[in-house]
Design a protein around this motif. Structure first.
Motif, PDB file in Angstrom:
ATOM      1  N   ILE A 274      -8.510 -11.596 -24.125  1.00 52.34           N
ATOM      2  CA  ILE A 274      -9.786 -10.902 -24.342  1.00 52.34           C
ATOM      3  C   ILE A 274      -9.862  -9.511 -23.729  1.00 52.34           C
ATOM      4  CG2 ILE A 274     -11.118 -13.014 -24.646  1.00 52.34           C
ATOM      5  CD1 ILE A 274     -12.036 -12.720 -21.722  1.00 52.34           C
ATOM      6  N   GLY A 275      -8.872  -9.108 -22.964  1.00 53.47           N
ATOM      7  CA  GLY A 275      -8.954  -7.792 -22.342  1.00 53.47           C
ATOM      8  C   GLY A 275      -7.629  -7.310 -21.790  1.00 53.47           C
ATOM      9  N   LYS A 276      -7.649  -6.095 -21.275  1.00 50.16           N
ATOM     10  CA  LYS A 276      -6.430  -5.461 -20.797  1.00 50.16           C
ATOM     11  C   LYS A 276      -6.165  -5.693 -19.310  1.00 50.16           C
ATOM     12  CE  LYS A 276      -6.324  -1.941 -24.315  1.00 50.16           C
ATOM     13  NZ  LYS A 276      -5.043  -1.587 -24.845  1.00 50.16           N
ATOM     14  N   GLN A 277      -7.090  -6.319 -18.608  1.00 52.89           N
ATOM     15  CA  GLN A 277      -6.864  -6.586 -17.190  1.00 52.89           C
ATOM     16  C   GLN A 277      -6.541  -8.057 -17.007  1.00 52.89           C
ATOM     17  OE1 GLN A 277     -10.060  -5.015 -14.790  1.00 52.89           O
ATOM     18  NE2 GLN A 277      -9.028  -3.054 -14.825  1.00 52.89           N
TER      19      GLN A 277
ATOM     20  N   PRO B 212     -12.690 -24.306 -23.605  1.00 55.84           N
ATOM     21  CA  PRO B 212     -13.236 -23.968 -24.924  1.00 55.84           C
ATOM     22  C   PRO B 212     -13.157 -22.480 -25.278  1.00 55.84           C
ATOM     23  CG  PRO B 212     -15.005 -24.158 -23.355  1.00 55.84           C
ATOM     24  CD  PRO B 212     -13.734 -24.526 -22.613  1.00 55.84           C
ATOM     25  N   GLY B 213     -12.478 -21.675 -24.469  1.00 58.73           N
ATOM     26  CA  GLY B 213     -12.467 -20.226 -24.685  1.00 58.73           C
ATOM     27  C   GLY B 213     -11.670 -19.772 -25.898  1.00 58.73           C
ATOM     28  N   VAL B 214     -11.481 -18.474 -25.963  1.00 58.30           N
ATOM     29  CA  VAL B 214     -10.776 -17.822 -27.060  1.00 58.30           C
ATOM     30  C   VAL B 214      -9.316 -18.266 -27.101  1.00 58.30           C
ATOM     31  CG1 VAL B 214      -9.983 -15.571 -27.890  1.00 58.30           C
ATOM     32  CG2 VAL B 214     -12.294 -15.817 -26.985  1.00 58.30           C
ATOM     33  N   ARG B 215      -8.828 -18.522 -28.318  1.00 57.40           N
ATOM     34  CA  ARG B 215      -7.416 -18.863 -28.542  1.00 57.40           C
ATOM     35  C   ARG B 215      -6.903 -18.031 -29.707  1.00 57.40           C
ATOM     36  NH1 ARG B 215      -8.247 -25.395 -28.652  1.00 57.40           N
ATOM     37  NH2 ARG B 215      -8.698 -25.630 -26.432  1.00 57.40           N
ATOM     38  N   HIS B 216      -5.819 -17.328 -29.477  1.00 57.89           N
ATOM     39  CA  HIS B 216      -5.168 -16.565 -30.545  1.00 57.89           C
ATOM     40  C   HIS B 216      -3.852 -17.256 -30.879  1.00 57.89           C
ATOM     41  CE1 HIS B 216      -7.885 -13.167 -30.372  1.00 57.89           C
ATOM     42  NE2 HIS B 216      -7.745 -13.121 -29.072  1.00 57.89           N
ATOM     43  N   ALA B 217      -3.730 -17.757 -32.094  1.00 53.19           N
ATOM     44  CA  ALA B 217      -2.489 -18.401 -32.526  1.00 53.19           C
ATOM     45  C   ALA B 217      -1.364 -17.372 -32.539  1.00 53.19           C
ATOM     46  CB  ALA B 217      -2.660 -19.020 -33.907  1.00 53.19           C
ATOM     47  N   LEU B 218      -0.223 -17.751 -31.973  1.00 57.30           N
ATOM     48  CA  LEU B 218       0.947 -16.882 -31.943  1.00 57.30           C
ATOM     49  C   LEU B 218       1.974 -17.369 -32.957  1.00 57.30           C
ATOM     50  CD1 LEU B 218       1.365 -16.606 -28.066  1.00 57.30           C
ATOM     51  CD2 LEU B 218       0.357 -14.910 -29.618  1.00 57.30           C
ATOM     52  N   GLY B 219       2.685 -16.438 -33.539  1.00 52.44           N
ATOM     53  CA  GLY B 219       3.764 -16.794 -34.453  1.00 52.44           C
ATOM     54  C   GLY B 219       3.364 -16.854 -35.902  1.00 52.44           C
ATOM     55  N   LEU B 220       2.157 -16.482 -36.223  1.00 53.97           N
ATOM     56  CA  LEU B 220       1.707 -16.533 -37.607  1.00 53.97           C
ATOM     57  C   LEU B 220       2.112 -15.298 -38.399  1.00 53.97           C
ATOM     58  CD1 LEU B 220      -1.898 -17.968 -37.180  1.00 53.97           C
ATOM     59  CD2 LEU B 220       0.222 -19.196 -37.657  1.00 53.97           C
ATOM     60  N   HIS B 221       2.456 -14.227 -37.693  1.00 53.22           N
ATOM     61  CA  HIS B 221       2.805 -12.971 -38.354  1.00 53.22           C
ATOM     62  C   HIS B 221       4.316 -12.813 -38.412  1.00 53.22           C
ATOM     63  CE1 HIS B 221      -1.223 -12.312 -36.603  1.00 53.22           C
ATOM     64  NE2 HIS B 221      -1.458 -11.895 -37.827  1.00 53.22           N
ATOM     65  N   ASP B 222       4.791 -12.115 -39.432  1.00 53.80           N
ATOM     66  CA  ASP B 222       6.218 -11.863 -39.526  1.00 53.80           C
ATOM     67  C   ASP B 222       6.604 -10.683 -38.624  1.00 53.80           C
ATOM     68  OD1 ASP B 222       5.636  -9.462 -40.814  1.00 53.80           O
ATOM     69  OD2 ASP B 222       6.055 -10.253 -42.800  1.00 53.80           O
ATOM     70  N   ARG B 223       7.833 -10.300 -38.665  1.00 56.79           N
ATOM     71  CA  ARG B 223       8.331  -9.241 -37.784  1.00 56.79           C
ATOM     72  C   ARG B 223       7.649  -7.900 -38.002  1.00 56.79           C
ATOM     73  NH1 ARG B 223      12.602 -12.586 -38.700  1.00 56.79           N
ATOM     74  NH2 ARG B 223      13.657 -13.304 -36.823  1.00 56.79           N
ATOM     75  N   ASN B 224       7.026  -7.705 -39.142  1.00 55.69           N
ATOM     76  CA  ASN B 224       6.340  -6.445 -39.425  1.00 55.69           C
ATOM     77  C   ASN B 224       4.854  -6.514 -39.109  1.00 55.69           C
ATOM     78  OD1 ASN B 224       8.677  -5.204 -40.441  1.00 55.69           O
ATOM     79  ND2 ASN B 224       8.419  -6.307 -42.359  1.00 55.69           N
ATOM     80  N   GLY B 225       4.413  -7.588 -38.468  1.00 58.54           N
ATOM     81  CA  GLY B 225       3.010  -7.720 -38.093  1.00 58.54           C
ATOM     82  C   GLY B 225       2.088  -8.092 -39.240  1.00 58.54           C
TER      83      GLY B 225
ATOM     84  N   CYS C 242     -12.050  -9.917 -35.689  1.00 62.12           N
ATOM     85  CA  CYS C 242     -12.154 -10.969 -34.683  1.00 62.12           C
ATOM     86  C   CYS C 242     -12.990 -10.431 -33.528  1.00 62.12           C
ATOM     87  CB  CYS C 242     -10.753 -11.350 -34.198  1.00 62.12           C
ATOM     88  SG  CYS C 242     -10.738 -12.522 -32.840  1.00 62.12           S
ATOM     89  N   PRO C 243     -13.934 -11.214 -32.977  1.00 63.13           N
ATOM     90  CA  PRO C 243     -14.754 -10.705 -31.878  1.00 63.13           C
ATOM     91  C   PRO C 243     -13.935 -10.387 -30.632  1.00 63.13           C
ATOM     92  CG  PRO C 243     -15.161 -13.033 -32.229  1.00 63.13           C
ATOM     93  CD  PRO C 243     -14.279 -12.577 -33.342  1.00 63.13           C
ATOM     94  N   HIS C 244     -12.765 -10.991 -30.493  1.00 56.33           N
ATOM     95  CA  HIS C 244     -11.889 -10.736 -29.352  1.00 56.33           C
ATOM     96  C   HIS C 244     -10.467 -10.519 -29.870  1.00 56.33           C
ATOM     97  CE1 HIS C 244     -15.007 -12.010 -26.570  1.00 56.33           C
ATOM     98  NE2 HIS C 244     -15.201 -13.052 -27.338  1.00 56.33           N
ATOM     99  N   PRO C 245     -10.162  -9.331 -30.410  1.00 56.51           N
ATOM    100  CA  PRO C 245      -8.822  -9.121 -30.945  1.00 56.51           C
ATOM    101  C   PRO C 245      -7.770  -9.196 -29.842  1.00 56.51           C
ATOM    102  CG  PRO C 245     -10.029  -7.050 -30.846  1.00 56.51           C
ATOM    103  CD  PRO C 245     -10.996  -8.138 -30.487  1.00 56.51           C
ATOM    104  N   MET C 246      -6.551  -9.532 -30.238  1.00 57.08           N
ATOM    105  CA  MET C 246      -5.465  -9.671 -29.271  1.00 57.08           C
ATOM    106  C   MET C 246      -5.009  -8.284 -28.831  1.00 57.08           C
ATOM    107  SD  MET C 246      -2.016 -11.951 -29.531  1.00 57.08           S
ATOM    108  CE  MET C 246      -1.026 -10.869 -30.525  1.00 57.08           C
TER     109      MET C 246
END
Length: 126
Positions: free
Chosen positions: A44-47, A112-125, A6-10
């Motif tokens: 998109i970033g840590k700040q 229109p910016g970056v959107r990361h869907a939450l909840g798609l992964h199980d407890r083990n990522g 992904c160009p902008h990983p979570m």
């Protein structure tokens, strides 16, 4: 076949906070039937100042919850739900979550910016 990153990983919230956000996303999906999205600077970033999470509902579902006689930000039900769910997210994740429910047309037109869907992964990522 090569997996493209992904160009902008979570990465903005780090671990294990990302796992907690995914778990919170599963709770929202179970309640509303739609996954929420991590958006804004934390996507998109840590700040970041806060962690923006948006539940984007189809227009008809949003309108059923929040009649359109006034802007959503002036609707008492909308404000209470967003504040209560923000606090729940803070408790569940330890992050300063700004949770908002948005109408799909409004969200797509204005944000229109970056959107990361939450909840798609199980407890083990996975």
């Amino acid at each position: 076949m090569t997996d493209k990153p992904c160009p902008h990983p979570m990465v903005g919230v780090g671990m294990p906070a990302a796992l907690h956000l995914d778990a919170f996303g599963r709770e929202i999906d179970a309640a509303f039937g739609h996954v929420p999205y991590l958006v804004g600077t934390a996507a998109i970033g840590k700040q970041w100042r806060d962690v923006d999470v948006r539940l984007i509902l189809p227009d008809d579902e949003f309108d059923a919850l929040f009649p359109r006689d006034r802007p959503a930000h002036e609707d008492g039900r909308w404000g209470l739900l967003c504040a209560a769910i923000s606090e729940l997210a803070r408790q569940r994740t330890g992050l300063p979550v700004d949770f908002q429910i948005q109408r799909r047309t409004y969200a797509n037109d204005r944000f229109p910016g970056v959107r990361h869907a939450l909840g798609l992964h199980d407890r083990n990522g996975q």
